[in-house]
Design a protein around this motif. Structure first.
Motif, PDB file in Angstrom:
ATOM      1  N   GLY A  64       8.672 -32.913  13.946  1.00  0.00           N
ATOM      2  CA  GLY A  64       9.132 -34.146  13.334  1.00  0.00           C
ATOM      3  C   GLY A  64       8.058 -35.070  12.797  1.00  0.00           C
ATOM      4  N   VAL A  65       6.819 -34.951  13.267  1.00  0.00           N
ATOM      5  CA  VAL A  65       5.774 -35.803  12.700  1.00  0.00           C
ATOM      6  C   VAL A  65       5.401 -35.361  11.285  1.00  0.00           C
ATOM      7  CG1 VAL A  65       4.814 -36.542  14.924  1.00  0.00           C
ATOM      8  CG2 VAL A  65       3.861 -34.548  13.792  1.00  0.00           C
ATOM      9  N   ASP A  66       5.744 -34.133  10.913  1.00  0.00           N
ATOM     10  CA  ASP A  66       5.418 -33.618   9.579  1.00  0.00           C
ATOM     11  C   ASP A  66       6.620 -33.443   8.662  1.00  0.00           C
ATOM     12  OD1 ASP A  66       2.584 -33.370   9.923  1.00  0.00           O
ATOM     13  OD2 ASP A  66       2.970 -31.636  11.208  1.00  0.00           O
ATOM     14  N   SER A  67       7.810 -33.197   9.230  1.00  0.00           N
ATOM     15  CA  SER A  67       9.014 -33.009   8.417  1.00  0.00           C
ATOM     16  C   SER A  67      10.235 -33.338   9.270  1.00  0.00           C
ATOM     17  CB  SER A  67       9.090 -31.577   7.886  1.00  0.00           C
ATOM     18  OG  SER A  67       9.149 -30.651   8.943  1.00  0.00           O
ATOM     19  N   PRO A  68      11.351 -33.694   8.645  1.00  0.00           N
ATOM     20  CA  PRO A  68      12.540 -34.054   9.428  1.00  0.00           C
ATOM     21  C   PRO A  68      12.951 -32.939  10.378  1.00  0.00           C
ATOM     22  CG  PRO A  68      12.848 -34.622   7.122  1.00  0.00           C
ATOM     23  CD  PRO A  68      11.575 -33.810   7.202  1.00  0.00           C
ATOM     24  N   ALA A  69      13.295 -33.335  11.616  1.00  0.00           N
ATOM     25  CA  ALA A  69      13.674 -32.356  12.634  1.00  0.00           C
ATOM     26  C   ALA A  69      14.752 -32.954  13.532  1.00  0.00           C
ATOM     27  CB  ALA A  69      12.459 -31.960  13.472  1.00  0.00           C
ATOM     28  N   GLY A  70      15.626 -32.099  14.008  1.00  0.00           N
ATOM     29  CA  GLY A  70      16.647 -32.503  14.964  1.00  0.00           C
ATOM     30  C   GLY A  70      18.003 -32.687  14.323  1.00  0.00           C
ATOM     31  N   ARG A  77      11.419 -37.916  12.214  1.00  0.00           N
ATOM     32  CA  ARG A  77      11.005 -37.661  10.828  1.00  0.00           C
ATOM     33  C   ARG A  77       9.831 -38.556  10.458  1.00  0.00           C
ATOM     34  NH1 ARG A  77      13.392 -42.074   8.328  1.00  0.00           N
ATOM     35  NH2 ARG A  77      15.368 -42.703   9.209  1.00  0.00           N
ATOM     36  N   PRO A  78       8.999 -38.074   9.538  1.00  0.00           N
ATOM     37  CA  PRO A  78       7.891 -38.917   9.084  1.00  0.00           C
ATOM     38  C   PRO A  78       8.424 -40.093   8.270  1.00  0.00           C
ATOM     39  CG  PRO A  78       7.831 -36.747   8.018  1.00  0.00           C
ATOM     40  CD  PRO A  78       9.015 -36.760   8.923  1.00  0.00           C
ATOM     41  N   PHE A  79       7.677 -41.183   8.287  1.00  0.00           N
ATOM     42  CA  PHE A  79       8.002 -42.363   7.488  1.00  0.00           C
ATOM     43  C   PHE A  79       6.694 -42.829   6.875  1.00  0.00           C
ATOM     44  CE2 PHE A  79       8.779 -46.904   6.835  1.00  0.00           C
ATOM     45  CZ  PHE A  79      10.004 -46.861   6.194  1.00  0.00           C
ATOM     46  N   GLY A  80       6.443 -42.397   5.665  1.00  0.00           N
ATOM     47  CA  GLY A  80       5.155 -42.691   5.033  1.00  0.00           C
ATOM     48  C   GLY A  80       4.058 -41.878   5.692  1.00  0.00           C
ATOM     49  N   TYR A  81       2.825 -42.369   5.551  1.00  0.00           N
ATOM     50  CA  TYR A  81       1.684 -41.630   6.089  1.00  0.00           C
ATOM     51  C   TYR A  81       1.312 -42.041   7.499  1.00  0.00           C
ATOM     52  CZ  TYR A  81       0.985 -40.065   1.327  1.00  0.00           C
ATOM     53  OH  TYR A  81       1.158 -39.499   0.110  1.00  0.00           O
ATOM     54  N   GLU A  82       1.729 -43.230   7.913  1.00  0.00           N
ATOM     55  CA  GLU A  82       1.230 -43.755   9.173  1.00  0.00           C
ATOM     56  C   GLU A  82       2.267 -43.854  10.284  1.00  0.00           C
ATOM     57  OE1 GLU A  82      -0.684 -47.454   8.462  1.00  0.00           O
ATOM     58  OE2 GLU A  82      -2.148 -46.583   7.088  1.00  0.00           O
ATOM     59  N   ARG A  83       3.535 -43.666   9.960  1.00  0.00           N
ATOM     60  CA  ARG A  83       4.568 -43.871  10.972  1.00  0.00           C
ATOM     61  C   ARG A  83       5.507 -42.675  11.043  1.00  0.00           C
ATOM     62  NH1 ARG A  83       3.857 -48.430  13.441  1.00  0.00           N
ATOM     63  NH2 ARG A  83       2.998 -50.166  12.322  1.00  0.00           N
ATOM     64  N   THR A  84       6.107 -42.549  12.221  1.00  0.00           N
ATOM     65  CA  THR A  84       7.139 -41.543  12.453  1.00  0.00           C
ATOM     66  C   THR A  84       8.348 -42.278  13.003  1.00  0.00           C
ATOM     67  OG1 THR A  84       5.486 -39.840  12.923  1.00  0.00           O
ATOM     68  CG2 THR A  84       7.710 -39.443  13.760  1.00  0.00           C
ATOM     69  N   VAL A  85       9.530 -41.901  12.542  1.00  0.00           N
ATOM     70  CA  VAL A  85      10.772 -42.512  13.014  1.00  0.00           C
ATOM     71  C   VAL A  85      11.402 -41.595  14.044  1.00  0.00           C
ATOM     72  CG1 VAL A  85      13.101 -43.262  12.371  1.00  0.00           C
ATOM     73  CG2 VAL A  85      11.190 -43.671  10.815  1.00  0.00           C
ATOM     74  N   LEU A  86      11.779 -42.168  15.180  1.00  0.00           N
ATOM     75  CA  LEU A  86      12.557 -41.460  16.193  1.00  0.00           C
ATOM     76  C   LEU A  86      13.917 -42.128  16.245  1.00  0.00           C
ATOM     77  CD1 LEU A  86       9.390 -41.581  17.402  1.00  0.00           C
ATOM     78  CD2 LEU A  86      10.481 -40.091  19.030  1.00  0.00           C
ATOM     79  N   GLU A  87      14.962 -41.338  16.091  1.00  0.00           N
ATOM     80  CA  GLU A  87      16.342 -41.836  16.166  1.00  0.00           C
ATOM     81  C   GLU A  87      16.960 -41.323  17.449  1.00  0.00           C
ATOM     82  OE1 GLU A  87      18.789 -40.723  12.880  1.00  0.00           O
ATOM     83  OE2 GLU A  87      17.294 -41.313  11.400  1.00  0.00           O
ATOM     84  N   PHE A  88      17.537 -42.249  18.217  1.00  0.00           N
ATOM     85  CA  PHE A  88      18.208 -41.909  19.464  1.00  0.00           C
ATOM     86  C   PHE A  88      19.687 -42.224  19.296  1.00  0.00           C
ATOM     87  CE2 PHE A  88      13.827 -43.129  20.467  1.00  0.00           C
ATOM     88  CZ  PHE A  88      13.380 -41.965  21.073  1.00  0.00           C
ATOM     89  N   HIS A  89      20.522 -41.186  19.304  1.00  0.00           N
ATOM     90  CA  HIS A  89      21.962 -41.328  19.093  1.00  0.00           C
ATOM     91  C   HIS A  89      22.683 -41.320  20.434  1.00  0.00           C
ATOM     92  CE1 HIS A  89      21.957 -40.393  14.647  1.00  0.00           C
ATOM     93  NE2 HIS A  89      20.720 -40.139  15.003  1.00  0.00           N
ATOM     94  N   ALA A  90      23.479 -42.368  20.678  1.00  0.00           N
ATOM     95  CA  ALA A  90      24.250 -42.493  21.915  1.00  0.00           C
ATOM     96  C   ALA A  90      25.631 -43.005  21.554  1.00  0.00           C
ATOM     97  CB  ALA A  90      23.547 -43.466  22.872  1.00  0.00           C
ATOM     98  N   PRO A  91      26.595 -42.914  22.472  1.00  0.00           N
ATOM     99  CA  PRO A  91      27.936 -43.435  22.182  1.00  0.00           C
ATOM    100  C   PRO A  91      27.925 -44.915  21.788  1.00  0.00           C
ATOM    101  CG  PRO A  91      27.992 -42.107  24.168  1.00  0.00           C
ATOM    102  CD  PRO A  91      26.540 -42.245  23.779  1.00  0.00           C
ATOM    103  N   GLU A  92      26.960 -45.674  22.313  1.00  0.00           N
ATOM    104  CA  GLU A  92      26.880 -47.100  22.002  1.00  0.00           C
ATOM    105  C   GLU A  92      26.346 -47.381  20.605  1.00  0.00           C
ATOM    106  OE1 GLU A  92      26.662 -46.087  26.152  1.00  0.00           O
ATOM    107  OE2 GLU A  92      25.164 -45.690  24.622  1.00  0.00           O
ATOM    108  N   GLY A  93      25.682 -46.401  20.013  1.00  0.00           N
ATOM    109  CA  GLY A  93      25.111 -46.592  18.683  1.00  0.00           C
ATOM    110  C   GLY A  93      23.835 -45.807  18.513  1.00  0.00           C
ATOM    111  N   ILE A  94      23.106 -46.134  17.475  1.00  0.00           N
ATOM    112  CA  ILE A  94      21.862 -45.446  17.141  1.00  0.00           C
ATOM    113  C   ILE A  94      20.707 -46.434  17.259  1.00  0.00           C
ATOM    114  CG2 ILE A  94      20.564 -44.229  15.347  1.00  0.00           C
ATOM    115  CD1 ILE A  94      23.301 -43.441  14.143  1.00  0.00           C
ATOM    116  N   ALA A  95      19.676 -46.041  17.981  1.00  0.00           N
ATOM    117  CA  ALA A  95      18.445 -46.829  18.045  1.00  0.00           C
ATOM    118  C   ALA A  95      17.392 -46.078  17.234  1.00  0.00           C
ATOM    119  CB  ALA A  95      17.989 -46.998  19.486  1.00  0.00           C
ATOM    120  N   MET A  96      16.752 -46.795  16.343  1.00  0.00           N
ATOM    121  CA  MET A  96      15.683 -46.201  15.540  1.00  0.00           C
ATOM    122  C   MET A  96      14.397 -46.950  15.833  1.00  0.00           C
ATOM    123  SD  MET A  96      17.643 -45.610  11.888  1.00  0.00           S
ATOM    124  CE  MET A  96      16.108 -45.480  11.036  1.00  0.00           C
ATOM    125  N   VAL A  97      13.347 -46.197  16.143  1.00  0.00           N
ATOM    126  CA  VAL A  97      12.054 -46.813  16.393  1.00  0.00           C
ATOM    127  C   VAL A  97      10.983 -46.129  15.546  1.00  0.00           C
ATOM    128  CG1 VAL A  97      12.608 -47.600  18.727  1.00  0.00           C
ATOM    129  CG2 VAL A  97      11.581 -45.363  18.412  1.00  0.00           C
TER     130      VAL A  97
END
Length: 138
Positions: A64-70, A77-97
């Motif tokens: 996931g640091v190089d291409s979308p995964a999961g 998934r990567p977000f630009g050159y310096e950041r990676t996005v982690l999405e956590f999906h739960a019944p309450e909603g989605i948290a993205m960091v």
């Protein structure tokens, strides 16, 4: 050498507001569970007021640091050159960091030094796993 790696990272919560809140988080890799990575958020950073942790595969994070995964509860998934996005999906909603990619790569390199990719099976304690699964004595 320790069998557990822990690394603090600064995660930025993506919200509907333009400003992203910075949250402390801890990445953990344990040689006893060689396929898994754990990411924990402390109680003050969560809606429930209790520590929340997610476990997912090291391979998912590595990819996931190089291409979308999961496709499940955790997506990376990567977000630009310096950041990676982690999405956590739960019944309450989605948290993205967002996490700095170089911090993730540093963590993954340390995990690689502890347990090389492809050698995870050498670190599995199958007897303990079967005992846990079958509910037998330890």
């Amino acid at each position: 050498m320790s069998s557990v790696i822990e690394q603090s990272v600064q995660a930025r919560m993506v919200a509907s507001a333009p400003r992203m809140e910075t949250l402390p988080a801890t990445l953990q890799y344990d040689r006893q569970y060689p396929f898994a990575v754990r990411m924990a958020f402390p109680a003050p950073a969560t809606l429930e007021g209790t520590e929340v942790s997610w476990e997912f595969s090291r391979e998912l994070l590595t990819t996931g640091v190089d291409s979308p995964a999961g496709q499940g509860d955790v997506r990376v998934r990567p977000f630009g050159y310096e950041r990676t996005v982690l999405e956590f999906h739960a019944p309450e909603g989605i948290a993205m960091v967002h996490v700095r990619t170089d911090e993730l790569r540093r963590f993954l390199q340390r995990a690689q030094e502890l347990v090389p990719m492809g050698d995870e099976h050498r670190y599995l304690d199958l007897d303990r796993g079967l005992t846990d699964l079958l509910g037998g004595p330890r």
